[in-house]
Design a protein around this motif. Structure first.
Motif, PDB file in Angstrom:
ATOM      1  N   GLY A 287       0.805  -1.213   0.000  1.00  0.00           N
ATOM      2  CA  GLY A 287       0.000   0.000   0.000  1.00  0.00           C
ATOM      3  C   GLY A 287       0.839   1.265   0.000  1.00  0.00           C
ATOM      4  O   GLY A 287       0.376   2.319  -0.458  1.00  0.00           O
ATOM      5  N   SER A 288       2.058   1.188   0.511  1.00  0.00           N
ATOM      6  CA  SER A 288       2.933   2.358   0.525  1.00  0.00           C
ATOM      7  C   SER A 288       3.305   2.823  -0.872  1.00  0.00           C
ATOM      8  O   SER A 288       3.742   3.967  -1.053  1.00  0.00           O
ATOM      9  CB  SER A 288       4.206   2.056   1.320  1.00  0.00           C
ATOM     10  N   GLU A 289       3.145   1.968  -1.882  1.00  0.00           N
ATOM     11  CA  GLU A 289       3.474   2.321  -3.261  1.00  0.00           C
ATOM     12  C   GLU A 289       2.235   2.640  -4.090  1.00  0.00           C
ATOM     13  O   GLU A 289       2.307   2.762  -5.302  1.00  0.00           O
ATOM     14  CB  GLU A 289       4.268   1.188  -3.919  1.00  0.00           C
ATOM     15  N   LEU A 290       1.099   2.792  -3.410  1.00  0.00           N
ATOM     16  CA  LEU A 290      -0.144   3.143  -4.085  1.00  0.00           C
ATOM     17  C   LEU A 290      -0.428   4.629  -3.907  1.00  0.00           C
ATOM     18  O   LEU A 290      -0.029   5.240  -2.919  1.00  0.00           O
ATOM     19  CB  LEU A 290      -1.310   2.324  -3.529  1.00  0.00           C
ATOM     20  N   THR A 291      -1.146   5.198  -4.849  1.00  0.00           N
ATOM     21  CA  THR A 291      -1.605   6.577  -4.714  1.00  0.00           C
ATOM     22  C   THR A 291      -2.737   6.642  -3.702  1.00  0.00           C
ATOM     23  O   THR A 291      -3.297   5.612  -3.296  1.00  0.00           O
ATOM     24  CB  THR A 291      -2.102   7.117  -6.066  1.00  0.00           C
ATOM     25  N   ASP A 292      -3.101   7.845  -3.298  1.00  0.00           N
ATOM     26  CA  ASP A 292      -4.214   8.001  -2.362  1.00  0.00           C
ATOM     27  C   ASP A 292      -5.496   7.413  -2.945  1.00  0.00           C
ATOM     28  O   ASP A 292      -6.268   6.757  -2.233  1.00  0.00           O
ATOM     29  CB  ASP A 292      -4.427   9.473  -2.033  1.00  0.00           C
ATOM     30  N   GLU A 293      -5.733   7.639  -4.242  1.00  0.00           N
ATOM     31  CA  GLU A 293      -6.926   7.088  -4.874  1.00  0.00           C
ATOM     32  C   GLU A 293      -6.899   5.565  -4.862  1.00  0.00           C
ATOM     33  O   GLU A 293      -7.920   4.908  -4.583  1.00  0.00           O
ATOM     34  CB  GLU A 293      -7.035   7.586  -6.319  1.00  0.00           C
ATOM     35  N   GLN A 294      -5.739   4.978  -5.135  1.00  0.00           N
ATOM     36  CA  GLN A 294      -5.625   3.527  -5.143  1.00  0.00           C
ATOM     37  C   GLN A 294      -5.793   2.946  -3.740  1.00  0.00           C
ATOM     38  O   GLN A 294      -6.387   1.878  -3.572  1.00  0.00           O
ATOM     39  CB  GLN A 294      -4.278   3.124  -5.744  1.00  0.00           C
ATOM     40  N   LEU A 299      -9.117  -0.005   0.201  1.00  0.00           N
ATOM     41  CA  LEU A 299      -9.938  -0.011   1.405  1.00  0.00           C
ATOM     42  C   LEU A 299     -11.398  -0.319   1.070  1.00  0.00           C
ATOM     43  O   LEU A 299     -12.093  -1.007   1.830  1.00  0.00           O
ATOM     44  CB  LEU A 299      -9.822   1.333   2.115  1.00  0.00           C
ATOM     45  N   ALA A 300     -11.868   0.179  -0.067  1.00  0.00           N
ATOM     46  CA  ALA A 300     -13.241  -0.112  -0.493  1.00  0.00           C
ATOM     47  C   ALA A 300     -13.427  -1.599  -0.747  1.00  0.00           C
ATOM     48  O   ALA A 300     -14.471  -2.174  -0.413  1.00  0.00           O
ATOM     49  CB  ALA A 300     -13.581   0.684  -1.747  1.00  0.00           C
ATOM     50  N   ALA A 301     -12.431  -2.254  -1.345  1.00  0.00           N
ATOM     51  CA  ALA A 301     -12.522  -3.695  -1.575  1.00  0.00           C
ATOM     52  C   ALA A 301     -12.534  -4.454  -0.254  1.00  0.00           C
ATOM     53  O   ALA A 301     -13.316  -5.402  -0.066  1.00  0.00           O
ATOM     54  CB  ALA A 301     -11.361  -4.154  -2.447  1.00  0.00           C
ATOM     55  N   VAL A 302     -11.680  -4.048   0.683  1.00  0.00           N
ATOM     56  CA  VAL A 302     -11.655  -4.680   2.002  1.00  0.00           C
ATOM     57  C   VAL A 302     -12.989  -4.500   2.712  1.00  0.00           C
ATOM     58  O   VAL A 302     -13.496  -5.404   3.378  1.00  0.00           O
ATOM     59  CB  VAL A 302     -10.497  -4.101   2.843  1.00  0.00           C
ATOM     60  N   GLN A 303     -13.596  -3.322   2.542  1.00  0.00           N
ATOM     61  CA  GLN A 303     -14.866  -3.035   3.188  1.00  0.00           C
ATOM     62  C   GLN A 303     -15.975  -3.979   2.747  1.00  0.00           C
ATOM     63  O   GLN A 303     -16.910  -4.253   3.518  1.00  0.00           O
ATOM     64  CB  GLN A 303     -15.264  -1.576   2.915  1.00  0.00           C
ATOM     65  N   THR A 304     -15.900  -4.520   1.540  1.00  0.00           N
ATOM     66  CA  THR A 304     -16.944  -5.442   1.089  1.00  0.00           C
ATOM     67  C   THR A 304     -16.947  -6.735   1.900  1.00  0.00           C
ATOM     68  O   THR A 304     -17.925  -7.493   1.857  1.00  0.00           O
ATOM     69  CB  THR A 304     -16.811  -5.771  -0.410  1.00  0.00           C
ATOM     70  N   TYR A 305     -15.881  -7.000   2.654  1.00  0.00           N
ATOM     71  CA  TYR A 305     -15.827  -8.159   3.547  1.00  0.00           C
ATOM     72  C   TYR A 305     -16.050  -7.747   4.989  1.00  0.00           C
ATOM     73  O   TYR A 305     -16.859  -8.351   5.708  1.00  0.00           O
ATOM     74  CB  TYR A 305     -14.492  -8.899   3.375  1.00  0.00           C
ATOM     75  N   VAL A 306     -15.358  -6.704   5.439  1.00  0.00           N
ATOM     76  CA  VAL A 306     -15.519  -6.235   6.805  1.00  0.00           C
ATOM     77  C   VAL A 306     -16.954  -5.788   7.055  1.00  0.00           C
ATOM     78  O   VAL A 306     -17.500  -5.970   8.153  1.00  0.00           O
ATOM     79  CB  VAL A 306     -14.535  -5.083   7.094  1.00  0.00           C
TER      80      VAL A 306
END
Length: 385
Positions: A287-294, A299-306
């Motif tokens: 994640g440290s190599e991702l942009t803020d949008e990415q 986080l949105a993908a993780v939220q579909t499980y959490v």
């Protein structure tokens, strides 16, 4: 986004709504500790570093809902429902139809019979009143968003009814699921709520009135395409595929190459029976190599499980995962579409572990997904043996 290559069982449920990928990322987080508890022969350890939720609002309601469901059952059904809290029982879940596990409880499942495939009470013995009480319990421990939480459970059971009516036969349907209380529901000590069957596993562990672990959590679906079953729209895993597709499509060519796995995957690494077997080394792009949008898309993908757990606890868990995003890795194989057989994506963080894998159809033609959410600290609330 475009893809880059590399009968009596019927029960009336609320109609599911068809929501798109609109996820609330501005969730209020909280952290704290859970207390250790000696659960008989089990060894239980829970994190004290904010890894699990300390949200207690509604925990008494969960116990009350559990007791209300149990009160609707006859003596034989209660005996089947109430099981000992052990790691063996907690880890006894699967994505397979129960008939393939050697269980089934016999024709009709009468009298609250147990199964050699899963522990607990088979749902084919439930009356309408008992189903209503179970519905209320499941609604109380799951999320409120469309296509997540309780709505997702509704759609999963409808999907299994669809399979029963379209070639699957008696091995499928909402009567082939099991519910178990591992230990006695209480605001002190340790107990677990299990609900699952084909393509669905809910495993909540409560310690001293707090949700101390909500994983392993398994979701699969067949059919993957949208169908209607008795007024219920079945499409609960499509938003997960869309969320991962959006994340992968946001990566540039160099990022995609870094994230791509060297092997192909036709199933999950950490499915049922693969407890505490997390790889020592993470693969992919951090994640440290991702942009803020990415990072927002991750986080949105993780939220579909959490988001499958109750809203307050979900907010706390997601806040923990967000704080660890720099060291959370994304990897993939197959294509970025996440809709084709062989498409695979993994999220591997200090705590969070999510896999999504498109499989060959079993009852129907075409792809269908398997997915698992695990937590390296709070799986089974830390119980390992």
């Amino acid at each position: 986004m475009t893809a880059r290559t590399a009968g009596a069982r019927r029960h009336l449920w609320p109609t599911a709504s068809a929501a798109g990928l609109a996820l609330a990322l501005a969730l209020a987080g909280c952290s704290g500790s859970t207390s250790d508890d000696d659960a008989g022969s089990t060894s239980t350890s829970t994190s004290t570093s904010g890894s699990s939720s300390t949200a207690t609002a509604g925990s008494g309601d969960v116990v009350a809902l559990a007791e209300a469901f149990s009160a609707t059952l006859d003596e034989d059904q209660q005996e089947a429902l109430e099981q000992e809290y052990t790691f063996e029982n907690a880890a006894n879940w699967s994505n397979l139809p129960n008939s393939l596990l050697g269980g089934g409880g016999g024709p009709g499942g009468g009298g609250g019979s147990t199964s050699s495939g899963r522990v607990g009470l088979q749902t084919d013995s439930l009356t309408d009143e008992q189903w209503a009480a179970l519905d209320a319990l499941l609604d109380g421990v799951t999320g409120s968003a469309p296509d997540e939480g309780y709505d997702e459970v509704v759609q999963h059971l409808a999907a299994d009814d669809y399979l029963a009516d379209n070639g699957g036969g008696d091995a499928y349907g909402r009567g082939q699921f099991f519910v178990a209380f591992l230990g006695t529901p209480s605001d002190s000590g340790t107990w677990g709520l299990q609900f699952g069957g084909h393509h669905l596993a809910i495993a909540n562990t409560y310690v001293d009135g707090q949700l101390a672990g909500a994983t392993p959590s398994f979701r699969g679906i067949e059919p993957f395409e949208t169908v209607e079953v008795d007024g219920t729209t079945v499409q609960p895993e499509q938003q997960e595929a869309a969320a991962f597709n959006a994340l992968l499509e946001s990566l540039d060519d160099d990022q995609l190459a870094t994230a791509e796995l060297s092997s192909s995957y036709n199933d999950l690494l950490l499915g049922p029976g693969e407890d505490w077997a997390f790889p020592e080394t993470a693969e992919g792009i951090p994640g440290s190599e991702l942009t803020d949008e990415q990072r927002d898309l991750l986080l949105a993908a993780v939220q579909t499980y959490v988001g499958d757990i109750d809203d307050e606890n979900a907010a706390a868990v997601l806040a923990t995962y967000e704080s660890q995003l720099d060291d959370t890795y994304v990897s993939w194989a197959g294509s970025t579409a996440m809709t084709e057989i062989g498409d695979y994506v993994r999220v591997d963080g200090p705590q969070v572990w999510i896999e999504f894998s498109q499989q060959n159809g079993v009852v129907l033609d075409g792809a269908h997904p398997h997915a698992v959410w695990r937590d390296k600290v709070t799986d089974y609330a830390g119980t390992t043996s």
